[in-house]
Design a protein around this motif. Structure first.
Motif, PDB file in Angstrom:
ATOM      1  N   LEU A 322     -38.721  51.912  37.425  1.00 39.45           N
ATOM      2  CA  LEU A 322     -38.485  52.929  36.391  1.00 39.45           C
ATOM      3  C   LEU A 322     -39.282  54.220  36.605  1.00 39.45           C
ATOM      4  N   PRO A 323     -40.586  54.185  36.929  1.00 37.88           N
ATOM      5  CA  PRO A 323     -41.319  55.447  37.093  1.00 37.88           C
ATOM      6  C   PRO A 323     -40.799  56.342  38.202  1.00 37.88           C
ATOM      7  N   GLN A 324     -39.972  55.807  39.112  1.00 42.43           N
ATOM      8  CA  GLN A 324     -39.439  56.616  40.196  1.00 42.43           C
ATOM      9  C   GLN A 324     -38.287  57.509  39.742  1.00 42.43           C
ATOM     10  N   VAL A 325     -37.625  57.140  38.656  1.00 33.98           N
ATOM     11  CA  VAL A 325     -36.464  57.912  38.194  1.00 33.98           C
ATOM     12  C   VAL A 325     -36.592  58.354  36.742  1.00 33.98           C
ATOM     13  N   GLY A 326     -37.560  57.840  35.998  1.00 34.31           N
ATOM     14  CA  GLY A 326     -37.661  58.133  34.579  1.00 34.31           C
ATOM     15  C   GLY A 326     -39.024  58.672  34.194  1.00 34.31           C
ATOM     16  N   VAL A 327     -39.094  59.182  32.978  1.00 32.98           N
ATOM     17  CA  VAL A 327     -40.322  59.720  32.403  1.00 32.98           C
ATOM     18  C   VAL A 327     -40.587  58.980  31.095  1.00 32.98           C
ATOM     19  N   LEU A 328     -41.793  58.478  30.942  1.00 36.04           N
ATOM     20  CA  LEU A 328     -42.189  57.758  29.737  1.00 36.04           C
ATOM     21  C   LEU A 328     -42.708  58.751  28.702  1.00 36.04           C
ATOM     22  N   HIS A 330     -43.653  58.646  24.588  1.00 40.91           N
ATOM     23  CA  HIS A 330     -43.846  57.908  23.323  1.00 40.91           C
ATOM     24  C   HIS A 330     -43.190  56.526  23.360  1.00 40.91           C
ATOM     25  N   GLY A 331     -43.340  55.815  24.487  1.00 47.22           N
ATOM     26  CA  GLY A 331     -42.843  54.444  24.585  1.00 47.22           C
ATOM     27  C   GLY A 331     -41.393  54.312  24.957  1.00 47.22           C
ATOM     28  N   ASN A 332     -40.651  55.396  25.078  1.00 45.77           N
ATOM     29  CA  ASN A 332     -39.243  55.369  25.468  1.00 45.77           C
ATOM     30  C   ASN A 332     -39.074  56.089  26.807  1.00 45.77           C
ATOM     31  N   TRP A 333     -37.941  55.856  27.451  1.00 49.81           N
ATOM     32  CA  TRP A 333     -37.693  56.381  28.794  1.00 49.81           C
ATOM     33  C   TRP A 333     -36.554  57.397  28.772  1.00 49.81           C
ATOM     34  N   VAL A 334     -36.762  58.476  29.497  1.00 53.18           N
ATOM     35  CA  VAL A 334     -35.747  59.509  29.689  1.00 53.18           C
ATOM     36  C   VAL A 334     -35.635  59.777  31.183  1.00 53.18           C
ATOM     37  N   PRO A 335     -34.479  60.258  31.663  1.00 55.98           N
ATOM     38  CA  PRO A 335     -34.346  60.523  33.099  1.00 55.98           C
ATOM     39  C   PRO A 335     -35.166  61.732  33.516  1.00 55.98           C
ATOM     40  N   GLN A 336     -35.569  61.750  34.768  1.00 59.49           N
ATOM     41  CA  GLN A 336     -36.275  62.905  35.306  1.00 59.49           C
ATOM     42  C   GLN A 336     -35.350  64.112  35.367  1.00 59.49           C
ATOM     43  N   SER A 337     -35.943  65.291  35.340  1.00 55.28           N
ATOM     44  CA  SER A 337     -35.148  66.517  35.227  1.00 55.28           C
ATOM     45  C   SER A 337     -34.295  66.771  36.455  1.00 55.28           C
ATOM     46  N   ASP A 338     -34.773  66.385  37.650  1.00 57.17           N
ATOM     47  CA  ASP A 338     -33.975  66.632  38.848  1.00 57.17           C
ATOM     48  C   ASP A 338     -32.749  65.729  38.913  1.00 57.17           C
ATOM     49  N   PHE A 416     -44.227  48.970  23.067  1.00 54.38           N
ATOM     50  CA  PHE A 416     -44.224  49.109  24.524  1.00 54.38           C
ATOM     51  C   PHE A 416     -45.524  49.741  25.010  1.00 54.38           C
ATOM     52  N   GLU A 417     -46.049  50.709  24.283  1.00 52.45           N
ATOM     53  CA  GLU A 417     -47.288  51.360  24.686  1.00 52.45           C
ATOM     54  C   GLU A 417     -48.472  50.402  24.628  1.00 52.45           C
ATOM     55  N   GLU A 422     -51.281  50.757  31.116  1.00 51.41           N
ATOM     56  CA  GLU A 422     -51.485  51.431  32.396  1.00 51.41           C
ATOM     57  C   GLU A 422     -50.389  52.451  32.680  1.00 51.41           C
ATOM     58  N   LEU A 423     -49.145  52.151  32.239  1.00 49.03           N
ATOM     59  CA  LEU A 423     -48.061  53.128  32.420  1.00 49.03           C
ATOM     60  C   LEU A 423     -48.277  54.347  31.535  1.00 49.03           C
ATOM     61  N   VAL A 424     -48.755  54.116  30.327  1.00 43.84           N
ATOM     62  CA  VAL A 424     -49.032  55.232  29.429  1.00 43.84           C
ATOM     63  C   VAL A 424     -50.143  56.107  29.992  1.00 43.84           C
ATOM     64  N   GLN A 425     -51.174  55.479  30.550  1.00 40.48           N
ATOM     65  CA  GLN A 425     -52.281  56.237  31.118  1.00 40.48           C
ATOM     66  C   GLN A 425     -51.846  57.025  32.348  1.00 40.48           C
ATOM     67  N   ARG A 426     -50.980  56.429  33.172  1.00 40.35           N
ATOM     68  CA  ARG A 426     -50.490  57.136  34.357  1.00 40.35           C
ATOM     69  C   ARG A 426     -49.653  58.349  33.977  1.00 40.35           C
ATOM     70  N   GLN A 427     -48.802  58.205  32.968  1.00 44.95           N
ATOM     71  CA  GLN A 427     -47.998  59.346  32.524  1.00 44.95           C
ATOM     72  C   GLN A 427     -48.879  60.428  31.898  1.00 44.95           C
ATOM     73  N   GLU A 428     -49.923  60.011  31.194  1.00 40.91           N
ATOM     74  CA  GLU A 428     -50.826  60.991  30.603  1.00 40.91           C
ATOM     75  C   GLU A 428     -51.565  61.782  31.691  1.00 40.91           C
ATOM     76  N   MET A 429     -51.860  61.151  32.807  1.00 40.85           N
ATOM     77  CA  MET A 429     -52.485  61.860  33.924  1.00 40.85           C
ATOM     78  C   MET A 429     -51.551  62.914  34.493  1.00 40.85           C
ATOM     79  N   VAL A 430     -50.256  62.601  34.526  1.00 39.14           N
ATOM     80  CA  VAL A 430     -49.277  63.594  34.999  1.00 39.14           C
ATOM     81  C   VAL A 430     -49.232  64.776  34.041  1.00 39.14           C
ATOM     82  N   TRP A 431     -49.262  64.502  32.731  1.00 38.44           N
ATOM     83  CA  TRP A 431     -49.241  65.604  31.760  1.00 38.44           C
ATOM     84  C   TRP A 431     -50.492  66.467  31.904  1.00 38.44           C
TER      85      TRP A 431
END
Length: 469
Positions: A322-328, A330-338, A416-417, A422-431
């Motif tokens: 999922l992290p390769q194609v989606g963005v987490l 608030h606990g839900n997944w959306v597709p990446q912009s590209d 989910f959070e 660890e997924l939440v923390q990784r996405q927060e690092m990207v932000w």
């Protein structure tokens, strides 16, 4: 000797029956360098040392790193440090010459690189995680050793001072000059080829290229963590043929003729049938589902994949992909912009390029990770998109409520959070790594308030003038 090395080598994983999947990552194959420190040990290393400066020579692939020295340590000789700095830079600085030690004390130690191997095509860097081995080819292997360039600078300065003290009126002695003519032919070509491989030619080529200063990111910084994630392969296509028995393997090679055969010919271009979805890899299936649904929870995504594609797919496998194609968010997944806006495409309304649409959608995702509501005029002001394109970007992840505010399609998924911090923390690092860019967009495009000038004509002050008279 061999037995001692074998005892020191720790076994990480052992598998006799099951197989360890091996993936080849090419994300960093042209930019991955391995640094070796032959003069350092496992105890005395630079893991916790601060880097004062870092320079590179891209063409010659050379690196120079200045590590800070602890001048307050009880093992540091301050008298010697000041003596080395004075000997290197002198009492009076020459105009235009940069001092080696700005504080007047030897507070850093320079390390320069040399190539340890000429051919590094057979060497890779491996990372073992989640019972998978990911390999990345290295661009070069460099050995960093202490550089004593401050002593060379001292010798050069002393020679220059001694030359200046000599009598300038003395005439230079005449010297006999011998003129040599180079021979042309096969022998001269061989001689030039040998000179190019020699040490003198290497030093000449190195001295001709100037140092380029770079920024050193600490090993535990968010930027370093993002670069470390590139060591993992993005397109993981596991060969499932080895995990199937003979009957299922033949059925996979020769599928039964079903009613869905040829259904893709009559469907619209953007609609994909179940039969075609089953034939896709897991990464492509996630792209299709996320792009159609726009936002969904992890449980609903696993349920759709198991019902329509493969009922044997596990949630752990989906979670790794999922992290390769989606963005987490608030606990839900959306597709990446590209995925929403492929490269070299334009928007339908005003023909805005995909690059600007991706930038605007990433800005919207970042803002929704920080606030609950957004306004379209805020997105237009920050991204400079036309109103139609701004509304299109907002529609991809949000909806307009009764108060004329844009909010996310789904409410936050706290469960989910809590299960996957660890997924939440990784996405927060990207932000956090991109937060400054989006804040600058708000700051540069925010409208400045200006006081309006009155268009009313001033009244004549007759009463005041009469009193003065």
């Amino acid at each position: 000797m061999l037995s001692q090395c074998a005892d020191d080598d720790v076994i990480i994983e052992e598998k006799y029956v099951l197989q360890i999947p091996v993936f080849l990552s090419k994300n960093l194959q042209e930019n991955l360098y391995l640094f070796q420190y032959p003069t350092k040990t496992q105890i005395s290393n630079f893991d916790n040392s601060a880097v004062v400066n870092c320079c590179v020579k891209p063409l010659n692939q050379e690196v120079k790193v200045d590590f800070a020295l602890n001048t307050d340590s009880q093992f540091y000789d301050r008298f010697k440090g000041e003596k080395f700095a004075l000997a290197s830079d002198g009492k009076c600085q020459i105009k235009g010459d940069r001092p080696t030690f700005k504080r007047g004390i030897m507070d850093k130690q320079a390390f320069t690189s040399t190539r340890s191997l000429e051919d590094v095509d057979k060497y890779v860097i491996g990372i073992f995680s989640d019972k998978e081995l990911h390999l990345t080819p290295v661009a070069n292997i460099l050995q960093l050793r202490p550089s004593l360039s401050h002593f060379d600078k001292e010798d050069k300065r002393l020679k220059a001072e001694q030359k200046a003290l000599n009598d300038e009126d003395d005439e230079e002695e005449l010297q006999q000059v011998t003129v040599k003519f180079a021979k042309t032919g096969v022998g001269s070509k061989k001689t030039k080829a040998k000179e190019k491989q020699g040490y003198a030619h290497f030093m000449k080529r190195s001295n001709e290229e100037s140092w380029c200063e770079t920024y050193w990111h600490p090993r535990k910084s968010p930027t370093a963590e993002l670069e470390r994630q590139k060591l993992f392969a993005t397109n993981q296509q596991i060969n499932l043929a080895l995990e199937l028995d003979s009957h299922k393997y033949v059925k996979k090679l020769l599928p039964d003729d079903g009613k869905d055969q040829g259904i893709d010919a009559v469907l619209p271009p953007k609609v994909i049938s179940k039969a075609r979805l089953k034939s896709m890899a897991l990464i492509d299936q996630l792209k299709v589902v996320l792009k159609d649904v726009r936002m969904m929870s992890f449980e609903d995504l696993c349920s759709i994949l198991q019902d329509s594609s493969d009922y044997t797919v596990s949630s752990e496998k989906v979670l790794r992909a999922l992290p390769q194609v989606g963005v987490l968010i608030h606990g839900n997944w959306v597709p990446q912009s590209d995925i929403i806006y492929p490269a070299d495409t334009l928007s339908n309304s005003n023909g805005v390029s995909a690059e600007l649409m991706i930038r605007a959608r990433d800005y919207v995702l970042f803002r929704f990770s920080r606030v609950k509501y957004l306004y379209r005029r805020q997105v237009i002001s920050a991204t400079q998109l036309p109103p139609d394109e701004a509304a299109e970007v907002l529609h991809s992840v949000a909806r307009l409520n009764s108060e004329k505010k844009w909010e996310l399609l789904l409410s936050p998924n706290k469960d989910f959070e809590q299960r996957y911090p660890e997924l939440v923390q990784r996405q927060e690092m990207v932000w956090r790594a991109t937060e400054q860019t989006y804040n600058e967009m708000d700051f540069e495009k925010s409208p400045k308030r200006s006081r309006k000038r009155s268009i009313r004509e001033p009244k004549p002050q007759t009463s005041q003038s009469s009193q003065e008279l």
